[in-house]
Design a protein around this motif. Sequence first.
Motif, mmCIF file in Angstrom:
data_model
loop_
_atom_site.group_PDB
_atom_site.id
_atom_site.type_symbol
_atom_site.label_atom_id
_atom_site.label_comp_id
_atom_site.label_asym_id
_atom_site.label_seq_id
_atom_site.Cartn_x
_atom_site.Cartn_y
_atom_site.Cartn_z
ATOM 1 N N GLY A 56 0.825 -1.199 0.000
ATOM 2 C CA GLY A 56 0.000 0.000 0.000
ATOM 3 C C GLY A 56 0.863 1.254 0.000
ATOM 4 O O GLY A 56 2.091 1.182 -0.039
ATOM 5 N N ASN A 57 0.222 2.392 0.077
ATOM 6 C CA ASN A 57 0.954 3.658 0.072
ATOM 7 C C ASN A 57 1.589 3.976 1.419
ATOM 8 O O ASN A 57 2.447 4.844 1.504
ATOM 9 N N CYS A 58 1.204 3.288 2.487
ATOM 10 C CA CYS A 58 1.776 3.520 3.821
ATOM 11 C C CYS A 58 2.714 2.392 4.228
ATOM 12 O O CYS A 58 2.884 2.130 5.420
ATOM 13 N N ASP A 59 3.313 1.736 3.257
ATOM 14 C CA ASP A 59 4.215 0.624 3.534
ATOM 15 C C ASP A 59 5.668 1.049 3.309
ATOM 16 O O ASP A 59 6.152 1.005 2.178
ATOM 17 N N PRO A 60 6.361 1.443 4.387
ATOM 18 C CA PRO A 60 7.755 1.857 4.216
ATOM 19 C C PRO A 60 8.646 0.696 3.765
ATOM 20 O O PRO A 60 9.615 0.888 3.046
ATOM 21 N N VAL A 61 8.297 -0.505 4.188
ATOM 22 C CA VAL A 61 8.980 -1.717 3.736
ATOM 23 C C VAL A 61 7.979 -2.502 2.899
ATOM 24 O O VAL A 61 6.887 -2.820 3.364
ATOM 25 N N LYS A 62 8.346 -2.766 1.666
ATOM 26 C CA LYS A 62 7.453 -3.463 0.739
ATOM 27 C C LYS A 62 7.648 -4.968 0.879
ATOM 28 O O LYS A 62 8.694 -5.494 0.518
ATOM 29 N N LEU A 63 6.640 -5.659 1.406
ATOM 30 C CA LEU A 63 6.734 -7.092 1.642
ATOM 31 C C LEU A 63 5.831 -7.892 0.707
ATOM 32 O O LEU A 63 5.693 -9.103 0.854
ATOM 33 N N GLY A 64 5.224 -7.215 -0.249
ATOM 34 C CA GLY A 64 4.339 -7.877 -1.201
ATOM 35 C C GLY A 64 4.589 -7.375 -2.604
ATOM 36 O O GLY A 64 5.663 -6.868 -2.912
ATOM 37 N N GLU A 65 3.578 -7.472 -3.421
ATOM 38 C CA GLU A 65 3.619 -6.988 -4.803
ATOM 39 C C GLU A 65 2.886 -5.655 -4.878
ATOM 40 O O GLU A 65 1.984 -5.393 -4.088
ATOM 41 N N ASP A 66 3.239 -4.825 -5.845
ATOM 42 C CA ASP A 66 2.509 -3.572 -6.029
ATOM 43 C C ASP A 66 1.125 -3.829 -6.621
ATOM 44 O O ASP A 66 0.169 -3.128 -6.303
ATOM 45 N N GLU A 67 1.035 -4.818 -7.472
ATOM 46 C CA GLU A 67 -0.244 -5.284 -8.001
ATOM 47 C C GLU A 67 -0.048 -6.697 -8.513
ATOM 48 O O GLU A 67 1.082 -7.134 -8.720
ATOM 49 N N SER A 68 -1.148 -7.386 -8.698
ATOM 50 C CA SER A 68 -1.049 -8.776 -9.123
ATOM 51 C C SER A 68 -2.353 -9.202 -9.784
ATOM 52 O O SER A 68 -3.400 -8.594 -9.561
ATOM 53 N N VAL A 69 -2.270 -10.236 -10.586
ATOM 54 C CA VAL A 69 -3.445 -10.893 -11.148
ATOM 55 C C VAL A 69 -3.387 -12.344 -10.694
ATOM 56 O O VAL A 69 -2.355 -13.005 -10.838
ATOM 57 N N ILE A 70 -4.479 -12.807 -10.111
ATOM 58 C CA ILE A 70 -4.561 -14.218 -9.737
ATOM 59 C C ILE A 70 -5.753 -14.837 -10.460
ATOM 60 O O ILE A 70 -6.715 -14.139 -10.788
ATOM 61 N N GLU A 71 -5.655 -16.122 -10.702
ATOM 62 C CA GLU A 71 -6.767 -16.835 -11.316
ATOM 63 C C GLU A 71 -7.237 -17.895 -10.332
ATOM 64 O O GLU A 71 -6.462 -18.745 -9.897
ATOM 65 N N ILE A 72 -8.502 -17.793 -9.969
ATOM 66 C CA ILE A 72 -9.128 -18.758 -9.078
ATOM 67 C C ILE A 72 -10.223 -19.443 -9.879
ATOM 68 O O ILE A 72 -11.119 -18.775 -10.404
ATOM 69 N N GLU A 73 -10.096 -20.759 -9.966
ATOM 70 C CA GLU A 73 -10.939 -21.551 -10.861
ATOM 71 C C GLU A 73 -10.809 -20.942 -12.262
ATOM 72 O O GLU A 73 -9.709 -20.918 -12.790
#
Length: 156
Positions: A56-73
């Motif tokens: 997010g915008n309040c994450d000083p340390v980035k521990l994830g992705e900025d955006e992602s696409v997932i496919e469920i089923e």
Amino acid sequence: MKTVTVVSDTHGNRKFLDGLDSVFAESDYIIHLGDTSADGAYIRAKYPDKTYVINGNCDPVKLGEDESVIEIENLKIFLCHGHLYSAKYTLSKLAARAKQLDCKIALYGHTHRAREDETDGVTLINPGCGVRYASKSYLYLVVNGDKAVSKIVASD
């Protein structure tokens, strides 16, 4: 059929996250949409094989992705925090990006307000927030094939 629990904007409120532990345990997927990605990492430490974390915008340390696409089923879902798409002011940029990526659903946070909208054929859902000073909520999503049913759930 798969179940998904989505949270956003928890801003360090681990009590809120701990209160959802039984929901997380039974879900097939867990998504944290940022602010704070450290909270998403906290969930991922418990459920490493089914947790997605977005910065997010309040994450000083980035521990994830900025955006992602997932496919469920058979359903493609766009994940982002929302700040890069001006989600506080318009959902058209977010819908356009999801559509560009061939996603039928876009999940976002940032505004701290739970809501579901339809824009240009894309369902946009904000699960709300888990901050101490606001009405807390999360999203419970059931995906079956290429269809989804969503429920925004108020939480303590």
